[in-house]
Scaffold this motif. Structure first.
Motif, mmCIF file in Angstrom:
data_model
loop_
_atom_site.group_PDB
_atom_site.id
_atom_site.type_symbol
_atom_site.label_atom_id
_atom_site.label_comp_id
_atom_site.label_asym_id
_atom_site.label_seq_id
_atom_site.Cartn_x
_atom_site.Cartn_y
_atom_site.Cartn_z
ATOM 1 N N ASP A 1 13.296 34.620 -63.658
ATOM 2 C CA ASP A 1 14.224 33.829 -62.859
ATOM 3 C C ASP A 1 14.731 32.667 -63.704
ATOM 4 O O ASP A 1 13.970 31.764 -64.065
ATOM 5 N N ALA B 1 9.064 35.559 -61.836
ATOM 6 C CA ALA B 1 9.150 35.709 -60.387
ATOM 7 C C ALA B 1 8.481 36.994 -59.928
ATOM 8 O O ALA B 1 8.621 38.046 -60.555
ATOM 9 N N GLY C 1 9.697 36.942 -54.508
ATOM 10 C CA GLY C 1 10.509 36.091 -55.362
ATOM 11 C C GLY C 1 9.884 34.767 -55.761
ATOM 12 O O GLY C 1 10.560 33.947 -56.391
ATOM 13 N N TRP C 2 8.627 34.529 -55.388
ATOM 14 C CA TRP C 2 7.985 33.290 -55.822
ATOM 15 C C TRP C 2 7.941 33.282 -57.348
ATOM 16 O O TRP C 2 7.616 34.294 -57.986
ATOM 17 N N ALA C 3 8.240 32.124 -57.941
ATOM 18 C CA ALA C 3 8.340 32.037 -59.397
ATOM 19 C C ALA C 3 7.311 31.074 -59.970
ATOM 20 O O ALA C 3 6.989 30.051 -59.356
ATOM 21 N N CYS D 1 3.480 27.160 -59.412
ATOM 22 C CA CYS D 1 4.562 27.745 -58.632
ATOM 23 C C CYS D 1 5.735 26.769 -58.620
ATOM 24 O O CYS D 1 5.603 25.627 -58.164
ATOM 25 N N LYS E 1 9.001 27.807 -57.578
ATOM 26 C CA LYS E 1 10.070 28.205 -56.670
ATOM 27 C C LYS E 1 9.515 29.087 -55.559
ATOM 28 O O LYS E 1 8.774 30.039 -55.810
#
Length: 345
Positions: A67, A77, A82-84, A91, A93
């Motif tokens: 990402d 990610a 979609g956690w980045a 973490c 995002k």
């Protein structure tokens, strides 16, 4: 010794793949000491390593994506939600949050990653020693040739013992450089170092086929003047000097995937040119040698005992015996006992 159960081995650097194998566009999974990791390139292309598990719902991060839309990105990610995560594991995002880039305090588990000698290196925990020093790498007279990286069904200690064993030349390497009619191994000496040892020996070898071009000698025999450097626990940089003036340095990492399998990462440094010895020919010869080793080594037991009385030995086994002694001392210094398979009845 079961490498995955010896905690101190998590504090050493291991080569895992050539830099070219870790492209900027995608993450790559790797298993080190029984732990699933994901490798990727973060800010400015620097290598990064995380445990291959998203702390949100346990999906593999290696199936995710990079990402770019985060500060100090790219971040890795998860393909599930979609956690980045940044190179430090934090973490950075959460797309579903009101403020996606706020991230959170927790994150994935990060590990040490670095690039050196054109290879990616990983250390699971705080390093006990630096990445092995190979002085010829900084010498402009030497070129580097990356030879191969592949998984073998053999333990790291078996690979290292074999790399310093001159007694197997006449048998295992009869078709490449061994002298079958003269099985007596060359004598050797050992100089102890903080990081391992240096073994020195002068071994007569056969010189046939493409070897004559590669060592720059028309003689049917030559001599290998060996300065074998062993770095705890499973890396060697063996310098071989020939009477012709050629120097060939074999760098081999037996990176432990698990107790029974190793990723063999090998490259060489040579003080000649592509015109003198084409890289393809150098690789061809060294691959023939290593495949001879592999055929035998994959038949060996992987739970190599550090206790001297558990296997029989001969004088030529001195380097392997010293490896076992140093590893046993390392474990004791850090309050560990050797982990072994249950004894067979």
């Amino acid at each position: 010794m079961l490498a995955t159960r010896q905690k101190i081995l998590r504090r050493f650097w291991y080569p895992v793949m050539p830099e070219a194998a870790l492209q900027a566009a995608r993450p790559v999974p790797f298993r080190l000491l029984g732990r699933d990791l994901v490798l990727w390139r973060g800010k400015d292309g620097a290598p990064a390593a995380l445990t291959d598990r998203c702390p949100h719902r346990g999906a593999k991060l290696s199936t995710g994506f990079l990402d770019e839309a985060v500060p100090e990105g790219p971040a890795l990610a998860c393909g599930y939600h979609g956690w980045a995560f940044g190179a430090d594991g934090r973490c950075v995002k959460v797309p579903q949050a009101h403020d996606p880039l706020r991230g959170m305090k927790g994150g994935a588990r990060a590990h040490h990653a670095a690039a050196r000698y054109g290879w990616i290196w990983v250390c699971l925990e705080d390093p006990l020693q630096p990445i092995p020093e190979i002085p010829e790498a900084a010498d402009p007279a030497f070129r580097r040739i990356d030879e191969f990286h592949e998984a073998w069904a053999v333990s790291g200690l078996r690979i290292m013992e074999n790399s310093f064993d001159t007694a197997h030349f006449s048998y295992v390497h009869a078709a490449t450089f061994g002298i079958p009619e003269d099985p007596k191994p060359a004598p050797s000496t050992i100089e102890h170092t903080e990081w391992g040892f240096v073994m020195r020996s002068e071994a007569p070898v056969s010189n046939r086929g493409i070897s004559k071009q590669l060592v720059r000698s028309d003689s049917d025999r030559t001599v290998r003047i060996i300065e074998g450097r062993w770095f705890l626990p499973f890396f060697r940089a063996s310098r071989i000097d020939y009477p012709s003036g050629l120097t060939h340095i074999l760098c081999t990492g037996a990176t432990p995937i698990d107790d029974a399998h190793s990723m063999i990462c090998q490259w060489v440094f040579r003080n000649d040119s592509e015109a003198d010895s084409p890289a393809a020919k150098v690789i061809e010869f060294d691959r023939a040698v290593t495949m001879e080793d592999r055929t035998v080594l994959e038949t060996t037991t992987f739970d190599v005992p550090l206790e001297m009385g558990a296997e029989l030995h001969m004088p030529a086994d001195k380097p392997g015996i010293e490896m076992r002694r140093r590893l046993a001392t390392l474990l004791a210094e850090h309050g560990e006992r050797e982990a072994r398979l249950p004894a067979e009845e």
